[in-house]
Design an enzyme around this catalytic site. Sequence first.
Site, PDB file in Angstrom:
ATOM      1  N   LYS A   1     -15.261   7.363  -3.282  1.00 22.89           N
ATOM      2  CA  LYS A   1     -16.502   7.609  -2.543  1.00 22.89           C
ATOM      3  C   LYS A   1     -17.128   8.932  -2.963  1.00 22.89           C
ATOM      4  CE  LYS A   1     -14.253   5.117   1.148  1.00 22.89           C
ATOM      5  NZ  LYS A   1     -13.297   5.293   2.263  1.00 22.89           N
TER       6      LYS A   1
ATOM      7  N   LYS B   1       0.106  14.344   0.882  1.00 23.51           N
ATOM      8  CA  LYS B   1      -1.277  14.548   0.454  1.00 23.51           C
ATOM      9  C   LYS B   1      -1.564  16.032   0.207  1.00 23.51           C
ATOM     10  CE  LYS B   1      -2.926  10.477   3.057  1.00 23.51           C
ATOM     11  NZ  LYS B   1      -3.543   9.533   2.089  1.00 23.51           N
TER      12      LYS B   1
ATOM     13  N   LYS C   1      -8.990  13.166   4.454  1.00 21.81           N
ATOM     14  CA  LYS C   1      -8.033  12.057   4.430  1.00 21.81           C
ATOM     15  C   LYS C   1      -7.040  12.302   5.543  1.00 21.81           C
ATOM     16  CE  LYS C   1      -7.106  13.402   0.110  1.00 21.81           C
ATOM     17  NZ  LYS C   1      -7.302  12.159  -0.620  1.00 21.81           N
ATOM     18  N   ARG C   2      -6.236  11.290   5.922  1.00 16.53           N
ATOM     19  CA  ARG C   2      -5.229  11.515   6.944  1.00 16.53           C
ATOM     20  C   ARG C   2      -4.317  12.674   6.564  1.00 16.53           C
ATOM     21  NH1 ARG C   2      -4.448   7.945  11.206  1.00 16.53           N
ATOM     22  NH2 ARG C   2      -2.794   9.403  11.726  1.00 16.53           N
TER      23      ARG C   2
ATOM     24  N   HIS D   1       0.795  -1.232   0.000  1.00 19.38           N
ATOM     25  CA  HIS D   1       0.000   0.000   0.000  1.00 19.38           C
ATOM     26  C   HIS D   1       0.824   1.276   0.000  1.00 19.38           C
ATOM     27  CE1 HIS D   1      -3.882  -2.044   0.918  1.00 19.38           C
ATOM     28  NE2 HIS D   1      -3.077  -2.913   1.497  1.00 19.38           N
TER      29      HIS D   1
ATOM     30  N   THR E   1      -8.931   6.093  -1.756  1.00 18.62           N
ATOM     31  CA  THR E   1     -10.244   5.469  -1.888  1.00 18.62           C
ATOM     32  C   THR E   1     -11.343   6.496  -1.618  1.00 18.62           C
ATOM     33  OG1 THR E   1      -9.849   4.655   0.356  1.00 18.62           O
ATOM     34  CG2 THR E   1      -9.671   3.051  -1.428  1.00 18.62           C
TER      35      THR E   1
HETATM   36  C1  26Q Z   1       3.459   0.766  10.347  1.00 21.27           C
HETATM   37  C2  26Q Z   1       4.423   0.522  11.307  1.00 21.27           C
HETATM   38  C3  26Q Z   1       4.273   0.984  12.588  1.00 21.27           C
HETATM   39  C4  26Q Z   1       3.132   1.695  12.932  1.00 21.27           C
HETATM   40  C5  26Q Z   1       2.150   1.938  11.980  1.00 21.27           C
HETATM   41  C6  26Q Z   1       2.311   1.487  10.678  1.00 21.27           C
HETATM   42  C7  26Q Z   1       1.280   1.772   9.655  1.00 21.27           C
HETATM   43  C8  26Q Z   1      -0.075   1.816   9.967  1.00 21.27           C
HETATM   44  C9  26Q Z   1      -1.011   2.116   9.007  1.00 21.27           C
HETATM   45  C10 26Q Z   1       1.657   2.013   8.345  1.00 21.27           C
HETATM   46  C11 26Q Z   1       0.704   2.298   7.378  1.00 21.27           C
HETATM   47  C12 26Q Z   1      -0.647   2.360   7.700  1.00 21.27           C
HETATM   48  C13 26Q Z   1      -1.692   2.697   6.726  1.00 21.27           C
HETATM   49  C14 26Q Z   1      -1.464   2.978   5.457  1.00 21.27           C
HETATM   50  C15 26Q Z   1      -2.542   3.351   4.534  1.00 21.27           C
HETATM   51  O1  26Q Z   1      -3.664   3.592   4.931  1.00 21.27           O
HETATM   52  N1  26Q Z   1      -2.250   3.410   3.225  1.00 21.27           N
HETATM   53  C16 26Q Z   1      -3.266   3.752   2.236  1.00 21.27           C
HETATM   54  O2  26Q Z   1      -3.862   2.551   1.771  1.00 21.27           O
HETATM   55  C17 26Q Z   1      -4.972   2.816   0.937  1.00 21.27           C
HETATM   56  C18 26Q Z   1      -5.620   1.507   0.586  1.00 21.27           C
HETATM   57  O3  26Q Z   1      -4.847   0.804  -0.340  1.00 21.27           O
HETATM   58  C19 26Q Z   1      -4.542   3.580  -0.295  1.00 21.27           C
HETATM   59  O4  26Q Z   1      -5.696   3.925  -1.019  1.00 21.27           O
HETATM   60  C20 26Q Z   1      -3.782   4.849   0.099  1.00 21.27           C
HETATM   61  O5  26Q Z   1      -3.255   5.471  -1.061  1.00 21.27           O
HETATM   62  C21 26Q Z   1      -2.661   4.503   1.063  1.00 21.27           C
HETATM   63  O6  26Q Z   1      -2.030   5.691   1.536  1.00 21.27           O
END
Ligand code: 26Q
Length: 815
Positions: free
Chosen positions: A658, A552, A546-547, A358, A654
Amino acid sequence: MEFERMTVNQIKDSIQNKLRTQFACETSDATPEQIYQALALVVRDEIMQRRSFSRDARKEQRAKKVYYLSAEFLVGRTLHNNMVNLVNEKNYMQALDELGIDRAVVFEEEPEPGLGNGGLGRLAACFLDSLTTLKLPAMGCTIRYEYGLFRQKLVDGYQVEVPDNWLAAGNIWEIPHPEDTVEIHFGGKVEMVEVDGRISFHHSGYTTVEAVPYDIPVVGYDSTKVNFLRTWSAKAVTQIDMLHFNRGEYAKAMEERELAEVISKILYPNDDSEQGKELRLKQQYFFSSASIQHAVKDFIDTYGYNWSIFPNKVAIHINDTHPAVAIPELMRILMDEYGLGWEKAEDICYRTFAYTNHTVLIEALEKWPESLFAQQLPRIYMILQEMNKRLCQKLWDSFPGQWDRIGHMAILAYGKVHMANLCVACTHSVNGVSAIHTDILKKQTFHDYYLLQPRKFVSITNGVTHRRWLMQCNPDLSSLIDEAIGDGWRKDMERIADLKPFADDAAFRQKFADVKYGNKLRMAGALYRHQGIELNPDSIIDAQAKRLHEYKRQLMNALRILNLYNDILDNPDRDWRPQTFIFGAKAAPGYHRAKLTIKLINAIGDLVARHPVASKYMKVVFLENYCVSQAELLMPATEISEQISTAGKEASGTGNMKFMMNGAVTLGTMDGANCEIYDCVGKDNIYIFGLTAEEVDRGYASYRAHEMYETNPRIRRIMEQLIDGTLCPENPRMFQEIYHGLLFGEGGNMADPYFVLKDLPDYCATYKQMLQDYENRDLWLRKAVLNTASSGMFTSDRAISQYNSKIWHLKPLEL
Ligand code: 26Q
């Protein structure tokens, strides 16, 4: 088998019954919370009735099952969604009306499980909905975080984090299964011992934590299929406590209990950043091991010890690298517990596991110190060493002497465990989440692996469930679509394309506009209730939700708004169309720049609000605590969808899908799934600006942000406003570091690494064009209708069908 839906009268009786038996009250004197509980119990009963229809079908049909492992499942509220998927929403709504119950109030009683950060977690939830609707046997596996993602408060324009104790009042939707509890072992030491000429590994001195599963049923749309989301909760082992307890060491016993149970307390609030926290690694092993133990046990219960068919009966999907330890864990179980040899176990793992990536941000690829693995997961670490040794030998055959290259591809290198390499090397399928993203994986991130195994790489563009993101959140638009093309699209979203001709039907366009207006009013009502903010339904609604991340580019959006403010001040007499700029975003609590950006957005909002002319034409709204329920209100009300990441950085997005489904027009860069939205909707119905991913790559070395400042007076003006006290008279230095980062770079980093100033002029110009086009009402509404009508490909039903035909090969259950 045909299933009977509850009638309006049955629903009314059941609600009244539950109120009497559970809470000793009547509808007239029940609190909204009691009504929520009673109603949820009624819906849950209807679900469990259905479940009894499909209960043993999977085992009887000996059907293959997928375990979807994800550290996050951002499911959102359940009650309303279940009514929709039971295809009984109308009866429920009518029953509530007849009992004189305000549905909006009751729905808001449900605590929202915040078991995810953003896109990755929400995607997992959409996928479970589609898996179940398509009657595919599946189980989602995650952690039962006692505290979900923090709740966001805004205090004086700053984000303040508050704990989210979502389980405080219990959770109606979960069913505990203590009988399925498994043990997880941490720490200790591993010795090689020889028994009857066979080498085996003896693990001792470990700490045990119990994993107790709580299952949340997932209802398929118009089907008797029910899958479960299994959430694992950490529980201390009682014996240890008793030992200390009996010795009178009560405090120590309690302390150890706390240490064990802390594993499932909180969800880490940083997405896209690698942090290397020990507890996070323990969380990953905790739920991965528990899920794998369960999958193996279920396999044995159904098929015996027939290991060679394991990959034909079990698929395990790794949602990003977070559950990657599941791979060596299955190796361990097959070898240490069931005596399989290395090659056999390795082959089973390879054919069972698949991985979705991702992110391509290098800093977000997970790496853990080897020492942490050695200490916390000694046996797993040994297995990784052996996997790595064998992998590097093979790589040496392909790339003899190329140490750097092999180091780059290795599982263990430079003292770190490279989770992405583990996933790419040891699974049979690696997929990206949009066309451009997969392309970057092949050409850059995993290029060397791609050279060796090109067929392993698949591209499956993300999707979102149109049941929650259109049918549930936008009922008026859904009825309007039914009226125009019938309700076939509800089961087969690709048929929404039948709506395209209606873009040329003036009467339909008017109804479409009326629905949008109604949704703006609904949003306005909620915003006023939640934050006391007034939203002008006659203003254009432009949203970025979004986050919060630098890539972004919420900052670029903020600067555009400041630029518009300047324009209005320069031309106060022009006939400006009122505009509302909505932001929804949580920042990771430790991400200073992101939090400062929130403050900046709010400071610009205040500046606008203070100005007598500007405030007539524009308003900036920062939604407090953006979450799934807020999104359900925002998507239907929005007209312009901001998807403005630096090209090449957003894997898919995503939210873009929506917004599109709900008739918003995208203003965005050629990044992630925006590229495919462009293909589906056509160039006249989307607004694209900015550098392409290739241009970003090429321009990286030569970009001089300062030149933008020197040559563009508008940019110079807004940059000066960041530091001259315009925004924050009492502290003009407040945003100095943003100014500095954009123009000079910090800590040896390049200036403006996300090309904010570079893309800003094109962004503003494209937006201006958009505003002009908005004034031509027919033209604009046509675009809006065509966005909804072209969104068929972005349903997660399509995405899941592709996962199934390309990766999992499951057969739908016959029910
Ligand atoms: C990793 C290590 C330690 C702590 C936290 C994490 C961690 C947690 C959540 C790393 C990444 C995430 C989330 C990532 C995320 O939401 N990515 C998004 O995924 C979506 C679904 O595929 C995409 O549409 C987005 O582009 C992408 O940013």
